[in-house]
Design a protein around this motif. Structure first.
Motif, PDB file in Angstrom:
ATOM      1  N   LEU A  14       0.818  -1.209   0.000  1.00  0.00           N
ATOM      2  CA  LEU A  14       0.000   0.000   0.000  1.00  0.00           C
ATOM      3  C   LEU A  14       0.854   1.261   0.000  1.00  0.00           C
ATOM      4  N   PHE A  15       2.106   1.119   0.435  1.00  0.00           N
ATOM      5  CA  PHE A  15       3.089   2.200   0.331  1.00  0.00           C
ATOM      6  C   PHE A  15       4.279   1.691  -0.469  1.00  0.00           C
ATOM      7  N   VAL A  16       4.860   2.563  -1.292  1.00  0.00           N
ATOM      8  CA  VAL A  16       6.042   2.211  -2.069  1.00  0.00           C
ATOM      9  C   VAL A  16       7.105   3.288  -1.880  1.00  0.00           C
ATOM     10  N   GLY A  17       8.310   2.986  -2.343  1.00  0.00           N
ATOM     11  CA  GLY A  17       9.416   3.926  -2.264  1.00  0.00           C
ATOM     12  C   GLY A  17       9.890   4.345  -3.641  1.00  0.00           C
ATOM     13  N   LYS A  18      11.040   5.038  -3.655  1.00  0.00           N
ATOM     14  CA  LYS A  18      11.525   5.598  -4.921  1.00  0.00           C
ATOM     15  C   LYS A  18      11.933   4.509  -5.911  1.00  0.00           C
ATOM     16  N   TYR A  33       3.315   6.606  -2.830  1.00  0.00           N
ATOM     17  CA  TYR A  33       4.747   6.845  -2.633  1.00  0.00           C
ATOM     18  C   TYR A  33       4.874   7.755  -1.416  1.00  0.00           C
ATOM     19  N   ASP A  34       5.357   7.196  -0.309  1.00  0.00           N
ATOM     20  CA  ASP A  34       5.284   7.876   0.973  1.00  0.00           C
ATOM     21  C   ASP A  34       6.052   9.195   0.997  1.00  0.00           C
ATOM     22  N   ALA A  35       7.311   9.201   0.607  1.00  0.00           N
ATOM     23  CA  ALA A  35       8.113  10.433   0.671  1.00  0.00           C
ATOM     24  C   ALA A  35       7.834  11.377  -0.487  1.00  0.00           C
ATOM     25  N   SER A  36       7.345  10.833  -1.585  1.00  0.00           N
ATOM     26  CA  SER A  36       6.922  11.615  -2.755  1.00  0.00           C
ATOM     27  C   SER A  36       7.988  12.636  -3.180  1.00  0.00           C
ATOM     28  N   MET A  37       7.561  13.822  -3.635  1.00  0.00           N
ATOM     29  CA  MET A  37       8.515  14.780  -4.192  1.00  0.00           C
ATOM     30  C   MET A  37       9.452  15.356  -3.144  1.00  0.00           C
ATOM     31  N   SER A  38       9.107  15.238  -1.861  1.00  0.00           N
ATOM     32  CA  SER A  38      10.029  15.691  -0.820  1.00  0.00           C
ATOM     33  C   SER A  38      11.348  14.923  -0.900  1.00  0.00           C
ATOM     34  N   GLU A  39      11.283  13.676  -1.336  1.00  0.00           N
ATOM     35  CA  GLU A  39      12.477  12.868  -1.540  1.00  0.00           C
ATOM     36  C   GLU A  39      12.962  12.950  -2.980  1.00  0.00           C
ATOM     37  N   TRP A  40      12.035  12.723  -3.924  1.00  0.00           N
ATOM     38  CA  TRP A  40      12.400  12.589  -5.331  1.00  0.00           C
ATOM     39  C   TRP A  40      13.097  13.843  -5.862  1.00  0.00           C
ATOM     40  N   ALA A  41      12.562  15.014  -5.555  1.00  0.00           N
ATOM     41  CA  ALA A  41      13.097  16.256  -6.121  1.00  0.00           C
ATOM     42  C   ALA A  41      14.489  16.585  -5.605  1.00  0.00           C
ATOM     43  N   LYS A  42      14.860  16.033  -4.444  1.00  0.00           N
ATOM     44  CA  LYS A  42      16.166  16.333  -3.860  1.00  0.00           C
ATOM     45  C   LYS A  42      17.230  15.305  -4.224  1.00  0.00           C
ATOM     46  N   ASP A  43      16.844  14.237  -4.884  1.00  0.00           N
ATOM     47  CA  ASP A  43      17.782  13.184  -5.269  1.00  0.00           C
ATOM     48  C   ASP A  43      18.161  13.377  -6.741  1.00  0.00           C
ATOM     49  N   CYS A  78       2.660  12.856  -4.342  1.00  0.00           N
ATOM     50  CA  CYS A  78       2.356  14.285  -4.211  1.00  0.00           C
ATOM     51  C   CYS A  78       3.620  14.944  -3.654  1.00  0.00           C
ATOM     52  N   GLY A  79       3.480  15.792  -2.629  1.00  0.00           N
ATOM     53  CA  GLY A  79       4.661  16.412  -2.042  1.00  0.00           C
ATOM     54  C   GLY A  79       5.234  15.607  -0.894  1.00  0.00           C
ATOM     55  N   GLY A  80       4.342  15.041  -0.071  1.00  0.00           N
ATOM     56  CA  GLY A  80       4.802  14.307   1.094  1.00  0.00           C
ATOM     57  C   GLY A  80       3.936  13.127   1.458  1.00  0.00           C
ATOM     58  N   GLY A  81       3.206  12.578   0.492  1.00  0.00           N
ATOM     59  CA  GLY A  81       2.381  11.398   0.740  1.00  0.00           C
ATOM     60  C   GLY A  81       1.058  11.688   1.423  1.00  0.00           C
ATOM     61  N   ILE A  82       0.568  12.914   1.325  1.00  0.00           N
ATOM     62  CA  ILE A  82      -0.689  13.282   1.973  1.00  0.00           C
ATOM     63  C   ILE A  82      -1.810  13.429   0.939  1.00  0.00           C
ATOM     64  N   ALA A  83      -1.685  14.391   0.029  1.00  0.00           N
ATOM     65  CA  ALA A  83      -2.716  14.586  -0.999  1.00  0.00           C
ATOM     66  C   ALA A  83      -2.932  13.310  -1.808  1.00  0.00           C
ATOM     67  N   ALA A  84      -1.868  12.544  -2.012  1.00  0.00           N
ATOM     68  CA  ALA A  84      -1.982  11.305  -2.785  1.00  0.00           C
ATOM     69  C   ALA A  84      -2.964  10.336  -2.160  1.00  0.00           C
ATOM     70  N   THR A  85      -3.123  10.402  -0.826  1.00  0.00           N
ATOM     71  CA  THR A  85      -4.048   9.470  -0.184  1.00  0.00           C
ATOM     72  C   THR A  85      -5.505   9.813  -0.463  1.00  0.00           C
ATOM     73  N   LEU A  86      -5.801  11.063  -0.789  1.00  0.00           N
ATOM     74  CA  LEU A  86      -7.173  11.395  -1.182  1.00  0.00           C
ATOM     75  C   LEU A  86      -7.489  10.746  -2.526  1.00  0.00           C
ATOM     76  N   ASP A  87      -6.558  10.839  -3.478  1.00  0.00           N
ATOM     77  CA  ASP A  87      -6.730  10.128  -4.747  1.00  0.00           C
ATOM     78  C   ASP A  87      -6.858   8.628  -4.498  1.00  0.00           C
ATOM     79  N   ALA A  88      -6.004   8.088  -3.612  1.00  0.00           N
ATOM     80  CA  ALA A  88      -6.032   6.653  -3.331  1.00  0.00           C
ATOM     81  C   ALA A  88      -7.358   6.240  -2.711  1.00  0.00           C
ATOM     82  N   PHE A  89      -7.859   7.034  -1.784  1.00  0.00           N
ATOM     83  CA  PHE A  89      -9.124   6.742  -1.123  1.00  0.00           C
ATOM     84  C   PHE A  89     -10.262   6.675  -2.140  1.00  0.00           C
ATOM     85  N   VAL A  90     -10.301   7.635  -3.056  1.00  0.00           N
ATOM     86  CA  VAL A  90     -11.370   7.655  -4.057  1.00  0.00           C
ATOM     87  C   VAL A  90     -11.215   6.487  -5.031  1.00  0.00           C
TER      88      VAL A  90
END
Length: 294
Positions: free
Chosen positions: A168-172, A276-286, A252-264
């Protein structure tokens, strides 16, 4: 428009009318999950996180307690603000708040349901299925003139054993492997300007290559925090190529807004969904991870 007459899991959505009629149920556990994100420039971080405990103490749904998502339900040792704790750890934290066997949990939030859906998705990930999201949240409750109280409520501790649902959660690594995979649809739940790369809030501007955009806010009725009808939500996902036969990865940015899409999506009957739990907070900095813009 797809023929979707009702959501697939109506027990996971409650109305303000239902909640008002059931406030006295001794098995009910109601939680305000609100967190505020204060966007600041020049700090080197995308936002400042604030649990909305002050607003909760000023006025909340009678009998409801507060869940400090960034402080109590996140892995504070992580460099990212909202990292999911290990399943057994999260179960223990939730049990301490009163969530457990024999309880029926209702989650609500202020200004966006994404905080409630984040907690709902986390509970689902550890195998707790007796949780629901209040449609319209605190905003609908207050707008209807329903009762409120001040102060703070605490529930007695409960017993909760984790029954993890892997995937239900994935990483980079999973997100990177999905680039170019026709059997996977990666969806960005951030705003269109962030998706296009017009804002560098998270570091490098842009999106995960090949991903499509369905902002979480687009799943809500205009002017309210209530979910759009099932057919309208289904049409929105179909329009971006989110076929139910595909694996759906949401970020999303930090795995929050994405859960609204997931819920629907879960409500629409999709079965293979991950955030993706860390989302762009991780991806954009790597710098080893690709981004695209436009």
């Amino acid at each position: 428009m797809p023929d979707v007459p009702r959501y697939a899991h109506p027990e996971a959505i409650v109305t303000t009318e239902w909640l008002a009629a059931n406030l006295a149920d001794p098995a009910l556990r109601i939680f305000d999950c609100t967190t505020y994100l204060h966007y600041e420039t020049g700090t080197g971080r995308p936002y400042r996180v604030e649990a909305a405990i002050a607003d909760y103490r000023a006025a909340h749904i009678p009998g409801s307690a507060f869940l400090d998502l960034p402080g109590e339900l996140s892995d504070t040792a992580s460099p990212f603000a909202f990292t999911m704790p290990a399943p057994d750890d999260l179960a223990a934290r939730c049990a301490a708040k009163g969530i457990g066997a024999g309880t029926r949990v209702v989650l609500y939030a202020r200004k966006s349901p994404q905080w409630a859906t984040r907690v709902w998705w986390m509970l689902r990930a550890i195998g707790f299925d007796d949780a629901a999201v209040l449609d319209g949240g605190w905003d609908a409750w207050a707008a209807e003139g329903r009762p409120a109280e001040a102060g703070e409520t605490r529930y007695p501790p409960a017993t909760l054993a984790a029954r993890p649902r892997p995937g239900l959660f994935v990483g980079k690594a999973e997100m990177r492997a999905a680039i170019g995979d026709a059997a996977t649809c990666s969806i960005n739940a951030l705003s269109p300007e962030l998706h296009r790369g017009e804002n560098d809030r998270y570091g490098r501007a842009g999106r995960i290559p090949g991903s499509v955009n369905l902002p979480a806010a687009a799943l809500l009725e205009a002017g309210t925090l209530r979910l759009k009808p099932p057919a309208a939500a289904a049409e929105s996902f179909a329009a971006i190529g989110a076929d139910p036969s595909k694996r759906i990865l949401l970020y999303c940015g930090g795995g929050i807004a994405a859960t609204l899409d997931a819920f629907v999506l879960h409500q629409l009957g999709y079965r293979d969904i991950a955030v993706y739990d860390a989302s762009m907070s991780e991806w954009a900095k790597d710098a080893s991870l690709p981004v695209e813009t436009g």
